[in-house]
Enzyme design. Sequence first.
Site, PDB file in Angstrom:
ATOM      1  N   PRO A 219      46.464  -3.823  59.934  1.00 40.02           N
ATOM      2  CA  PRO A 219      46.093  -2.882  58.861  1.00 40.02           C
ATOM      3  C   PRO A 219      44.656  -3.004  58.349  1.00 40.02           C
ATOM      4  O   PRO A 219      44.316  -2.397  57.336  1.00 40.02           O
ATOM      5  CB  PRO A 219      47.092  -3.236  57.759  1.00 40.02           C
ATOM      6  CG  PRO A 219      47.371  -4.697  57.961  1.00 40.02           C
ATOM      7  CD  PRO A 219      47.285  -4.940  59.444  1.00 40.02           C
ATOM      8  N   GLY A 220      43.817  -3.770  58.988  1.00 44.67           N
ATOM      9  CA  GLY A 220      42.399  -3.699  58.655  1.00 44.67           C
ATOM     10  C   GLY A 220      41.821  -4.875  57.900  1.00 44.67           C
ATOM     11  O   GLY A 220      40.634  -4.858  57.545  1.00 44.67           O
TER      12      GLY A 220
ATOM     13  N   ASP B 163      42.183  -9.773  67.702  1.00 45.91           N
ATOM     14  CA  ASP B 163      43.272 -10.396  66.931  1.00 45.91           C
ATOM     15  C   ASP B 163      44.557  -9.872  67.568  1.00 45.91           C
ATOM     16  O   ASP B 163      45.118  -8.875  67.131  1.00 45.91           O
ATOM     17  CB  ASP B 163      43.136  -9.967  65.463  1.00 45.91           C
ATOM     18  CG  ASP B 163      44.133 -10.656  64.555  1.00 45.91           C
ATOM     19  OD1 ASP B 163      44.656 -11.715  64.938  1.00 45.91           O
ATOM     20  OD2 ASP B 163      44.382 -10.126  63.455  1.00 45.91           O
TER      21      ASP B 163
ATOM     22  N   CYS C 278      48.133 -15.250  65.299  1.00 42.79           N
ATOM     23  CA  CYS C 278      48.834 -16.009  64.253  1.00 42.79           C
ATOM     24  C   CYS C 278      50.064 -16.656  64.890  1.00 42.79           C
ATOM     25  O   CYS C 278      51.144 -16.631  64.311  1.00 42.79           O
ATOM     26  CB  CYS C 278      49.165 -15.146  63.046  1.00 42.79           C
ATOM     27  SG  CYS C 278      50.129 -13.688  63.418  1.00 42.79           S
TER      28      CYS C 278
HETATM   29  C1  LIG Z   1      47.968  -9.124  64.626  1.00 42.87           C
HETATM   30  S1  LIG Z   1      47.956  -7.434  64.367  1.00 42.87           S
HETATM   31  C2  LIG Z   1      46.300  -7.140  63.840  1.00 42.87           C
HETATM   32  C3  LIG Z   1      46.020  -7.487  62.396  1.00 42.87           C
HETATM   33  C4  LIG Z   1      44.631  -7.040  61.973  1.00 42.87           C
HETATM   34  N1  LIG Z   1      43.596  -7.589  62.829  1.00 42.87           N
HETATM   35  C5  LIG Z   1      44.305  -7.421  60.554  1.00 42.87           C
HETATM   36  O1  LIG Z   1      43.679  -8.431  60.305  1.00 42.87           O
HETATM   37  O2  LIG Z   1      44.680  -6.662  59.637  1.00 42.87           O
HETATM   38  C6  LIG Z   1      47.904  -6.848  66.021  1.00 42.87           C
HETATM   39  C7  LIG Z   1      47.642  -5.359  66.162  1.00 42.87           C
HETATM   40  O3  LIG Z   1      47.497  -5.078  67.559  1.00 42.87           O
HETATM   41  C8  LIG Z   1      47.830  -3.727  67.742  1.00 42.87           C
HETATM   42  N2  LIG Z   1      47.995  -3.487  69.175  1.00 42.87           N
HETATM   43  C9  LIG Z   1      49.021  -3.889  69.969  1.00 42.87           C
HETATM   44  N3  LIG Z   1      48.830  -3.459  71.224  1.00 42.87           N
HETATM   45  C10 LIG Z   1      47.664  -2.778  71.244  1.00 42.87           C
HETATM   46  C11 LIG Z   1      46.944  -2.069  72.248  1.00 42.87           C
HETATM   47  N4  LIG Z   1      47.436  -1.987  73.485  1.00 42.87           N
HETATM   48  N5  LIG Z   1      45.789  -1.464  71.922  1.00 42.87           N
HETATM   49  C12 LIG Z   1      45.318  -1.535  70.648  1.00 42.87           C
HETATM   50  N6  LIG Z   1      45.962  -2.177  69.642  1.00 42.87           N
HETATM   51  C13 LIG Z   1      47.117  -2.791  69.933  1.00 42.87           C
HETATM   52  C14 LIG Z   1      49.100  -3.595  66.900  1.00 42.87           C
HETATM   53  O4  LIG Z   1      49.368  -2.251  66.605  1.00 42.87           O
HETATM   54  C15 LIG Z   1      48.758  -4.441  65.676  1.00 42.87           C
HETATM   55  O5  LIG Z   1      48.279  -3.617  64.634  1.00 42.87           O
END
Ligand SMILES: C[S@@+](CC[C@H](N)C(=O)[O-])C[C@H]1O[C@@H](n2cnc3c(N)ncnc32)[C@H](O)[C@@H]1O
Length: 425
Positions: free
Chosen positions: A244-245, A308, A361
């Site tokens: 979520p950013g 991430d 994480c």
């Molecule tokens: C750990 S969360 C990211 C949290 C974010 N970096 C933060 O600090 O708010 C991982 C994210 O990877 C995204 N994701 C998963 N597969 C993906 C893909 N193939 N391409 C782009 N994003 C992807 C998911 O939708 C999720 O929002």
Amino acid sequence: MRNLKTEVDALGEVVSKKNSFSAKGLDALGKQIVFSVLRQFFELQAITQELLVKQLNRKHKDLELLIMCGLYAIDNLNQPAHTSVNGAVETSKALKKPWASGLINATLRRYLRERDKIRSRALTTTAAISNHPDWFTRRIQQDWPQEYDQIVSANNTPAPMHLRINQQKVSRNDYIKKLTEVGLQAVKSEHSRYCLTLTDPVSVEKLPGFNLGLVSVQDEAAQLAAILLDPAAGDHVLDACSAPGGKSCHLFEIEPEITLHSIDVDKDRLARVQENFTRLGIRGDIIHQDLLQIKDDQISSFDKILLDAPCSATGVIRRHPDIKLLRRSSDIDKLGSTQRQLLENCWSMLKSQGDLVYATCSILPQENEDLVAEFVQRHADAQPIEVNLTIGKSQAIGHQLLPAIGAHDGFYFAHLRKTSAGKAL
Ligand SMILES: C[S@@+](CC[C@H](N)C(=O)[O-])C[C@H]1O[C@@H](n2cnc3c(N)ncnc32)[C@H](O)[C@@H]1O
């Protein structure tokens, strides 16, 4: 006397329908009950099974969840035990199973009479004692034998509330003063220079200047990702999995003179990136894209990339206890192939001499150190840069933080620089 139907329904969403926990429709006490039952799930389940003379049919999972809520209420809510029992009995009617009210009554009253005996008979398995699924305790025993107790205890203990202070708008010292003015206390956290730890968690509306973008809620370990990437003025920065950013916003707060691209595959989650950008005044491109596919014009176009990656989230179980019920051992292999492909694709988007920080994480080496080591083996142009942190454990490649009571979540970071040493093998 509390009717527990909303709580039972919320638990059913996780336990039976395998959806992530949602606090929708729950008041503060309801949220506490559901969150705590999820945290103590394996213990409460073992006690329930010990209490039930005859196991319930699977279609009556709601009654099992109701007994678990009742047990939690008896042992933890500040009310007479019979009030908790009566609340559970009434709930069986709200669940349209009035025939079960005698069973609920008898079961919970037996617990009141024989609590010690029942508990000592029930709490004999590793799952019931640790409150973790067997596949996960086996993995911790294998990967972190010395740290097993620390990890299990931290996962079962509520996490502190960490704030990230937007130092484009206010210093940590001045924000502490603002907190004091509204009767809240916080101390500077040691490892992120942006972080404060609140003495007692509060809802975000109580945080001074939250809507004005002075502050965000983010664990201290999560704050280290943007710090390690170290964005500089003029950099083209990609936050590859951004929703979520939280980390995108932090990158911009550290250095507003960057060109920021925040990508994610999940449209709904990207809406939250937009909300955060608006609240904090972040300038950046929010892009809906599946990074398992990249475009030609994205090749070698970024100076710095934060990946991430989607992961098992086994480092943040104390904040998301539903993970213990939703994750399966087999998910780890599937996640590994996504993580590997995302890392490959991000690497090709990185300019020569550019830096990439890979973060998860997760506490599982399979998603972290092992995966990055194998990547570095295959890429002669990937140079590991030492991650200089005074907490956690330096690994052969990268750095692992394990969840710590009263402190940070479990996180892994690897820092790679793209050299001109050779082509990818
Ligand atoms: C750990 S969360 C990211 C949290 C974010 N970096 C933060 O600090 O708010 C991982 C994210 O990877 C995204 N994701 C998963 N597969 C993906 C893909 N193939 N391409 C782009 N994003 C992807 C998911 O939708 C999720 O929002």
